[in-house]
Design a protein around this motif. Structure first.
Motif, PDB file in Angstrom:
ATOM      1  N   GLN B  22       1.024  -1.246   0.020  1.00  0.00           N
ATOM      2  CA  GLN B  22       0.132  -0.012   0.054  1.00  0.00           C
ATOM      3  C   GLN B  22       0.834   1.173  -0.126  1.00  0.00           C
ATOM      4  O   GLN B  22       0.548   2.346  -0.887  1.00  0.00           O
ATOM      5  N   LYS B  23       1.997   1.196   0.733  1.00  0.00           N
ATOM      6  CA  LYS B  23       2.931   2.358   0.692  1.00  0.00           C
ATOM      7  C   LYS B  23       3.347   2.612  -0.796  1.00  0.00           C
ATOM      8  O   LYS B  23       3.599   3.585  -1.212  1.00  0.00           O
ATOM      9  N   ALA B  24       3.640   1.559  -1.314  1.00  0.00           N
ATOM     10  CA  ALA B  24       4.446   1.610  -2.748  1.00  0.00           C
ATOM     11  C   ALA B  24       3.233   2.199  -3.761  1.00  0.00           C
ATOM     12  O   ALA B  24       3.662   2.826  -4.429  1.00  0.00           O
ATOM     13  N   LEU B  25       2.236   1.569  -3.659  1.00  0.00           N
ATOM     14  CA  LEU B  25       1.172   1.929  -4.346  1.00  0.00           C
ATOM     15  C   LEU B  25       0.922   3.612  -4.160  1.00  0.00           C
ATOM     16  O   LEU B  25       0.206   4.394  -5.087  1.00  0.00           O
ATOM     17  N   ALA B 155       8.608  -2.983 -10.940  1.00  0.00           N
ATOM     18  CA  ALA B 155       8.951  -3.198  -9.457  1.00  0.00           C
ATOM     19  C   ALA B 155       8.221  -2.280  -8.774  1.00  0.00           C
ATOM     20  O   ALA B 155       8.698  -1.859  -7.613  1.00  0.00           O
ATOM     21  N   ILE B 156       7.155  -1.464  -9.233  1.00  0.00           N
ATOM     22  CA  ILE B 156       6.596  -0.432  -8.501  1.00  0.00           C
ATOM     23  C   ILE B 156       6.055  -0.970  -7.115  1.00  0.00           C
ATOM     24  O   ILE B 156       5.886  -0.209  -6.418  1.00  0.00           O
ATOM     25  N   HIS B 157       5.683  -2.110  -7.218  1.00  0.00           N
ATOM     26  CA  HIS B 157       5.229  -2.555  -5.948  1.00  0.00           C
ATOM     27  C   HIS B 157       6.294  -2.940  -4.919  1.00  0.00           C
ATOM     28  O   HIS B 157       5.698  -3.326  -3.456  1.00  0.00           O
ATOM     29  N   PRO B 321      -8.574   3.697 -10.003  1.00  0.00           N
ATOM     30  CA  PRO B 321      -8.618   3.599  -8.470  1.00  0.00           C
ATOM     31  C   PRO B 321      -8.821   2.074  -8.055  1.00  0.00           C
ATOM     32  O   PRO B 321      -8.412   1.752  -6.758  1.00  0.00           O
ATOM     33  N   VAL B 322      -9.241   1.191  -8.625  1.00  0.00           N
ATOM     34  CA  VAL B 322      -8.847  -0.297  -8.586  1.00  0.00           C
ATOM     35  C   VAL B 322      -7.400  -0.808  -8.319  1.00  0.00           C
ATOM     36  O   VAL B 322      -7.206  -1.259  -7.514  1.00  0.00           O
ATOM     37  N   TYR B 323      -6.727  -0.289  -9.495  1.00  0.00           N
ATOM     38  CA  TYR B 323      -5.453  -0.782  -9.594  1.00  0.00           C
ATOM     39  C   TYR B 323      -4.391  -0.127  -8.655  1.00  0.00           C
ATOM     40  O   TYR B 323      -3.945  -0.761  -7.951  1.00  0.00           O
ATOM     41  N   GLY B 324      -4.844   1.179  -8.173  1.00  0.00           N
ATOM     42  CA  GLY B 324      -4.338   1.921  -7.103  1.00  0.00           C
ATOM     43  C   GLY B 324      -4.508   1.359  -5.788  1.00  0.00           C
ATOM     44  O   GLY B 324      -3.706   1.500  -4.855  1.00  0.00           O
ATOM     45  N   SER B 325      -5.618   0.402  -5.505  1.00  0.00           N
ATOM     46  CA  SER B 325      -5.827  -0.231  -4.565  1.00  0.00           C
ATOM     47  C   SER B 325      -5.502  -1.567  -4.188  1.00  0.00           C
ATOM     48  O   SER B 325      -5.087  -1.984  -3.208  1.00  0.00           O
TER      49      SER B 325
END
Ligand code: SF4
Lengths: 262, 467
Positions: B22-25, B155-157, B321-325
């Motif tokens: 969640q921090k990464a997102l 590697a954004i996650h 917003p779904v991807y972002g969650s």
């Protein structure tokens, strides 16, 4: 006000949620339309716009409901509803029929006459003679379909600016989806919850004491979350404020007169 | 890559509670969309470029065979080879064959989502060829045995700590959390690999028909070393990447950089045109292009044709917003977010990917940012129609919908039903004005209250008033 001969003939598309949950939105819409010089009728053969079927991939049902709605509003100069989402659905009707199908032309004609209420008042009637007063700081949520499919953005704000004693504090990300999404909110409840949590945080941070919007679905979702979290923020449909009809408790608030109403 | 799309809901649930993810997102959300908005602010003609790009793409798709043949002809003229791969398997086999012909032991790889799509790394490894990812993000993922969660920021996650740990474990050096030190470390490790590699594999953002060139756009420059140092350069890409001319390509480059990262132009834009010529300073001796179809040609003329316009900019997922969650891994296959929810069912089957096109509120944000105006919600809806007509959607949902539809199509019965439901909800709510627990609607009331109806239905009250 225009003379009765020139009054626009408007059919009110109530929307199933307003019918079921909050009739005052329907009556406020009628009041606004009448004060803007319209004769308003409510065809009794309307039910829902068909969006649940359309978005679930059930084309046959969508077509049946589209035909029913097209027939219900035959003959009206305009069709106006207090929801960007349902009116957008009416705008999708032509996609349901082949171009050679006579229903396609009828659907296209309906599309050309169907407006969301704040857009109708502002863009079509050029009406901003709002006589209401509302003591409070509001913030406005831009519901997705109205915003992106119908271009409803400035219209509600133009009208709200006319309301005495009301000030508007914009929230961050007012254009981000609240997570309602029709059946989405029960099919993917935890994702929907995350989205509405983000929304309620932004609403809270805006410092407003009232949340306004133009779609009851989204408002039920946000009010449901805000109330569950214990926020005192009042949630209302914009037409309630514009029509000066805010005596009723806000959405999800207490004191509904159960005995009398049943 | 294992297909995990059928577990989308469980994946999402876990992702929502993963604090690090969640921090990464959160970083993603604060990054790309803000930069994109600023870049577009500086370019008033952005929207008209989008229209132009959309029309050009439509033209290309309608003449795809023509441009592809022209591309092949010109690659061949330049001394390169074009290979047609109908399936993932074809693509992998072709590439392995080339590797074997040149006796390759290790190959370096630039970032390529098509290579993920065809599962190239696993295939090569299983057949004795070691692939080494050279894009920093991909390199980190490879060390961790992980997969991309985003099409341009694989590697954004991950957070910095994850990189620190992965490098410490695999490089055997002291832990560092200084990005500059980590970067240097990766460089040193990769230099050796670049020099040792027998084959370099890259993707291509575009294939230019008039010159037979392919282009990669990157911000790291790793792609240049990947494709110029080894003796053999293999480009793996897909058929819809072809554009008629170099000038056409620049239109897409302008849109791509701005839509993706908010840059005016990507840092490295590297064209490859055939193998090294006599007076070239560098370049490979052999040049191959593997053009993957994998269901794309079937999309031409179908209701999904618009999807072939996609230039893989990632704007749709960056704004979703779904991807972002829930992040990219929740989608359970190579392509995440809105574009993935349209493509994945085509590639792995709607039976496995059905949850993806349903995981959208149809808020329309994706379509509003897509540089080539792909109507993503409409295409996701087409998948729902496909699912519905094949009776693949869940039974409970179908029955619920069927019951509702029965009434919705009969206005007078509908009035009775809504009257009944209206009363029931108000009784359940009592004086509180809202229901906190609703049978059959736990999805709603587990997380939020259900505001009760404020009185009789509108239609009842309206009728009374009219009397
Ligand atoms: S669908 Fe559009 S926004 Fe999404 S990656 Fe493709 S081009 Fe970009």
């Amino acid at each position: 006000m225009q003379t009765s001969a020139k009054r626009h003939q408007v059919g009110l598309f109530v929307t199933c949620l307003v019918d079921m949950f909050r009739p005052s939105i329907g009556f406020a819409t009628i009041k606004l339309l009448e004060s803007a010089g319209c004769d308003v009728n409510v065809p009794s053969t309307q039910t829902c716009c068909g969006q649940p079927a359309f978005n679930s991939g059930d084309k046959a049902t969508s077509i049946d409901i589209a035909k029913q709605t097209i027939e219900a509003f035959d003959g009206f100069e305009y069709v106006v509803g207090p929801s960007g989402s349902c009116i957008s659905m009416l705008h999708h009707y032509p996609e349901l029929f082949a171009e050679s199908d006579p229903w396609h032309a009828r659907a296209t004609a309906l599309k050309g006459r169907a407006y969301e209420i704040t857009s109708f008042l502002t863009d079509v009637l050029n009406f901003d003679d709002i006589l209401a007063s509302y003591e409070g700081v509001a913030t406005y949520h831009d519901s997705c379909s109205g915003l992106r499919e119908l271009g409803v953005k400035q219209q509600p704000r133009t009208l709200l600016a006319k309301v005495a004693n009301l000030s508007l504090n914009e929230m961050e990300e007012s254009e981000t989806c609240c997570g309602f999404g029709g059946t989405f909110c029960v099919k993917y409840p935890d994702i929907s919850n995350r989205m509405v949590e983000n929304k309620s945080a932004n609403i809270d941070a805006s410092g407003a004491n009232t949340l306004l919007g133009g779609d009851l679905g989204c408002l039920l979702n946000m009010a449901g979350k805000l109330k569950r979290q214990g926020h005192a923020i009042e949630v209302r449909h914009i037409v309630e404020v514009l029509a000066g009809m805010t005596d009723e408790p806000a959405i999800g608030d207490a004191n509904y007169n159960l005995g009398k109403a049943v | 890559m294992q297909i995990e799309s059928p577990a989308f809901k469980e994946n999402a649930r876990i992702a929502l509670h993963d604090v690090d993810l969640q921090k990464a997102l959160g970083n993603l959300k604060a990054g790309f969309p803000t930069k994109r908005a600023a870049a577009i602010e500086r370019m008033p003609e952005f929207d008209s470029l989008r229209d132009e790009a959309m029309q050009l793409k439509n033209h290309i798709i309608e003449n795809l065979d023509l441009y592809l043949e022209q591309f092949e002809e010109n690659v061949t003229k330049q001394g390169g080879h074009v290979h047609w791969a109908r399936t993932s398997d074809d693509a992998c086999k072709t590439i392995l064959d080339i590797c074997r012909q040149v006796g390759a032991k290790t190959v370096t790889k630039g970032k390529s989502m098509v290579s993920e799509e065809v599962n190239l790394n696993e295939y090569l490894e299983a057949n004795g060829v070691t692939p080494v990812e050279t894009d920093l993000g991909e390199y980190i993922l490879q060390l961790r045995g992980d997969h991309p969660s985003h099409i341009i920021a694989p590697a954004i996650h991950l957070n910095l700590e994850d990189v620190t740990e992965a490098f410490h474990e695999h490089h055997g050096r002291p832990r560092s959390s200084d990005p500059a030190v980590l970067m240097q470390e990766a460089r040193e490790m990769l230099r050796e690999k670049f020099v040792a590699a027998d084959v370099g594999i890259t993707g291509a953002n575009f294939c230019v028909a008039e010159t037979g060139s392919t282009i990669i756009v990157t911000n790291e420059g790793n792609g240049d070393l990947t494709q110029t140092l080894p003796k053999t350069h293999i480009v793996i890409t897909s058929i819809e990447k072809v554009v008629p001319t170099l000038e056409d390509m620049t239109l897409f480059q302008r849109l791509l950089a701005r839509s993706a990262t908010g840059q005016e132009f990507t840092v490295y834009n590297t064209l490859s045109t055939g193998p090294r010529r006599a007076d070239d300073q560098d370049g490979p001796e052999n040049f191959h292009v593997v053009l993957v179809d994998n269901g794309r040609s079937e999309m031409v003329g179908s209701e999904f044709q618009d999807m072939l316009r996609c230039i893989r900019c990632s704007a749709c997922m960056n704004h979703c917003p779904v991807y972002g969650s829930v992040g990219g891994h929740s989608y359970g296959w190579v392509y995440p977010g809105p574009m993935g929810s349209v493509l994945t069912p085509k590639m792995i089957g709607i039976e496995k990917a059905g949850l993806l096109p349903n995981a959208s509120t149809f808020c329309g944000k994706c379509e509003s940012v897509c540089p080539v105006r792909i109507p993503l919600p409409k295409l996701m809806r087409h998948w729902r129609e496909d699912e519905f007509s094949k009776h693949l959607s869940p039974k409970a949902a179908r029955w619920g919908l069927g019951g509702w539809a029965f009434f919705a199509k009969r206005p007078s019965l509908y009035r009775l039903l809504s009257k009944g439901a209206n009363r029931a909800l108000r009784l359940m709510a009592g004086k509180k004005g809202r229901v906190t627990k609703l049978p059959l609607a736990g999805g709603w009331t587990d997380w939020r209250d259900m505001p009760a109806p404020s009185g009789k239905t509108f239609m009842e009250q309206y009728k009374q008033q009219q009397r």
